[in-house]
Motif scaffolding. Structure first.
Motif, PDB file in Angstrom:
ATOM      1  N   ARG A 129       0.864  -1.180   0.000  1.00 34.27           N
ATOM      2  CA  ARG A 129       0.000   0.000   0.000  1.00 34.27           C
ATOM      3  C   ARG A 129       0.895   1.222   0.000  1.00 34.27           C
ATOM      4  O   ARG A 129       2.101   1.103   0.159  1.00 34.27           O
ATOM      5  N   HIS A 151      -3.447  -2.844  -1.814  1.00 34.37           N
ATOM      6  CA  HIS A 151      -4.632  -2.111  -1.369  1.00 34.37           C
ATOM      7  C   HIS A 151      -4.262  -0.697  -0.941  1.00 34.37           C
ATOM      8  O   HIS A 151      -3.120  -0.406  -0.612  1.00 34.37           O
ATOM      9  N   ASP A 152      -5.242   0.180  -0.973  1.00 35.95           N
ATOM     10  CA  ASP A 152      -5.106   1.535  -0.451  1.00 35.95           C
ATOM     11  C   ASP A 152      -3.909   2.293  -1.010  1.00 35.95           C
ATOM     12  O   ASP A 152      -3.279   3.077  -0.299  1.00 35.95           O
ATOM     13  N   ASP A 154      -2.766   5.317  -3.205  1.00 35.56           N
ATOM     14  CA  ASP A 154      -3.462   6.555  -3.536  1.00 35.56           C
ATOM     15  C   ASP A 154      -3.626   6.755  -5.043  1.00 35.56           C
ATOM     16  O   ASP A 154      -4.555   7.422  -5.476  1.00 35.56           O
ATOM     17  N   GLN A 157      -3.241   0.796  -8.319  1.00 35.17           N
ATOM     18  CA  GLN A 157      -2.677  -0.329  -7.587  1.00 35.17           C
ATOM     19  C   GLN A 157      -1.503  -0.938  -8.357  1.00 35.17           C
ATOM     20  O   GLN A 157      -0.479  -1.249  -7.792  1.00 35.17           O
ATOM     21  N   LYS A 183      -8.312  -2.357  -6.315  1.00 31.06           N
ATOM     22  CA  LYS A 183      -8.805  -1.272  -7.157  1.00 31.06           C
ATOM     23  C   LYS A 183      -8.402  -1.542  -8.594  1.00 31.06           C
ATOM     24  O   LYS A 183      -8.040  -2.638  -8.947  1.00 31.06           O
TER      25      LYS A 183
END
Length: 194
Positions: A129, A151-152, A154, A157, A183
């Motif tokens: 991430r 994941h996560d 910004d 991915q 994502k």
């Protein structure tokens, strides 16, 4: 229904499950060969040499010290800092994605950037991430992400750059295995086409 973060079900499965199991032991089921570089965020940094008894505390140190094709065994921990694999392929392998995370910090970069000199790099059994891209490929081919939970991030991915000359218009450089990417996957063609 939906699976909880860090879990998934493939078509036909009735139950959600973790991206990868967490085997027992500090190094889990990571294959131990003569050229393994060990990393443990909780180890003392003084005197680190990458051995099992004196592991690196940063994955970047192991990447620098690793022989081409060597395995980097990553123990439980959160490893903060963008990683670049540029001049040789390596296998970065954690115990499991629930216990090992790589956290990118550069908002315009990637938590893991794999450049053209590092084709055939493998990333296994980690979570990724960060503030920029999760994993980015720039000219590298035959990169394997296996049992990786991204994941996560910004930005995107997974981003693939400058591979059009080798691959045409498909992201075939990325072999996703059983990875969980939460994502969008984006192919960014910025390379030269045939």
């Amino acid at each position: 229904g939906y699976c909880a973060p860090g879990t998934f079900a493939t078509p036909g499965e009735a139950q959600c499950h973790a991206v990868a199991p967490c085997p027992a032991g500090k190094w889990g089921d990571i294959p131990m060969t003569d050229d393994v570089q060990f990393v443990d965020a909780s180890a003392p940094s003084a005197g680190s040499d990458g051995s099992e008894s004196m592991p690196w505390t940063k994955i970047s140190s192991a990447i620098a010290a690793a022989a081409p094709g060597a395995t980097i065994a990553v123990a439980t921990g959160s490893y903060v800092g963008d990683l670049t694999v540029a001049t040789k392929p390596v296998v970065i392998r954690g115990v499991c994605p629930d216990l090992v995370e790589i956290v990118g910090v550069g908002p315009a970069g990637a938590a893991i950037l794999i450049k053209n000199g590092a084709s055939k790099t493998e990333i296994r059994d980690v979570a990724v991430r960060g503030a920029g891209h999760g994993v980015a490929l720039s000219g590298s081919t035959e990169v394997l992400l296996d049992r990786v939970w991204i994941h996560d991030a910004d930005l995107n991915q997974v981003t693939v750059r400058r591979v059009a000359r080798v691959l045409g218009a498909t992201p075939a450089a990325l072999l996703a295995g059983a990875s969980d990417v939460e994502k969008a996957f984006e192919l960014v063609e910025s390379g030269e086409k045939d």
